[in-house]
Design a protein around this motif. Sequence first.
Motif, PDB file in Angstrom:
ATOM      1  N   TYR A  91      -3.849   0.518  -2.599  1.00 38.51           N
ATOM      2  CA  TYR A  91      -3.541  -1.134  -2.161  1.00 38.51           C
ATOM      3  C   TYR A  91      -3.113  -1.558  -3.736  1.00 38.51           C
ATOM      4  N   TYR A  92      -1.914  -2.294  -3.616  1.00 40.30           N
ATOM      5  CA  TYR A  92      -1.484  -2.838  -4.924  1.00 40.30           C
ATOM      6  C   TYR A  92      -1.272  -4.200  -4.643  1.00 40.30           C
ATOM      7  N   ARG A 115       0.815  -1.165   0.211  1.00 44.35           N
ATOM      8  CA  ARG A 115       0.059  -0.113  -0.157  1.00 44.35           C
ATOM      9  C   ARG A 115       0.904   1.386  -0.128  1.00 44.35           C
ATOM     10  N   GLN A 116       0.363   2.301  -0.475  1.00 47.50           N
ATOM     11  CA  GLN A 116       0.877   3.422  -0.331  1.00 47.50           C
ATOM     12  C   GLN A 116      -0.034   4.748  -0.065  1.00 47.50           C
ATOM     13  N   GLY A 154      -3.668  -0.790  -8.683  1.00 43.77           N
ATOM     14  CA  GLY A 154      -4.092  -0.523  -7.557  1.00 43.77           C
ATOM     15  C   GLY A 154      -5.492  -0.107  -7.302  1.00 43.77           C
ATOM     16  N   ARG A 173       5.758   3.189  -0.685  1.00 46.23           N
ATOM     17  CA  ARG A 173       5.099   2.068  -0.659  1.00 46.23           C
ATOM     18  C   ARG A 173       5.432   1.043   0.511  1.00 46.23           C
ATOM     19  N   TRP A 199       2.990  -6.134 -11.399  1.00 47.23           N
ATOM     20  CA  TRP A 199       2.386  -5.019 -10.228  1.00 47.23           C
ATOM     21  C   TRP A 199       1.095  -4.691 -10.824  1.00 47.23           C
TER      22      TRP A 199
END
Length: 123
Positions: free
Chosen positions: A94-95, A38-39, A116, A45, A113
């Motif tokens: 959230y990734y 998450r970032q 998000g 991140r 990735w």
Amino acid sequence: QVQLVESGGGLVQAGGSLRLSCAASGLTFSTYGMGWFRQAPGKEREFVAAISWSGGDTYYADSAKGRFTISRDNAKNTVYLQMNSLKPEDTAVYYCAAALTGKPRIIDEYDYWGQGTQVTVSS
């Protein structure tokens, strides 16, 4: 072409729950470890949770232990993050990410990735 597509984010009140999903395609899902990161705005991140290719091993950040649960369904090529007892400080994008090998808590170990999904927790 590998794609990771997150869903399930949204706005929730503190103390509430959300279940994030990440659907994978273009890779042999059952051979990849999967992670959630998450970032938050203005922050780097950070690792949240990870699960091994078989689902037999799970890893959590201290902030997630006891509140979040990571799981996967290899038949559906999907990884989940159940988030309970959410707090305002959980607000972030959230990734999900996929790693063929490497240490599950390390961002640089991940090969692919998603874009998000936003999670916002109101107080």
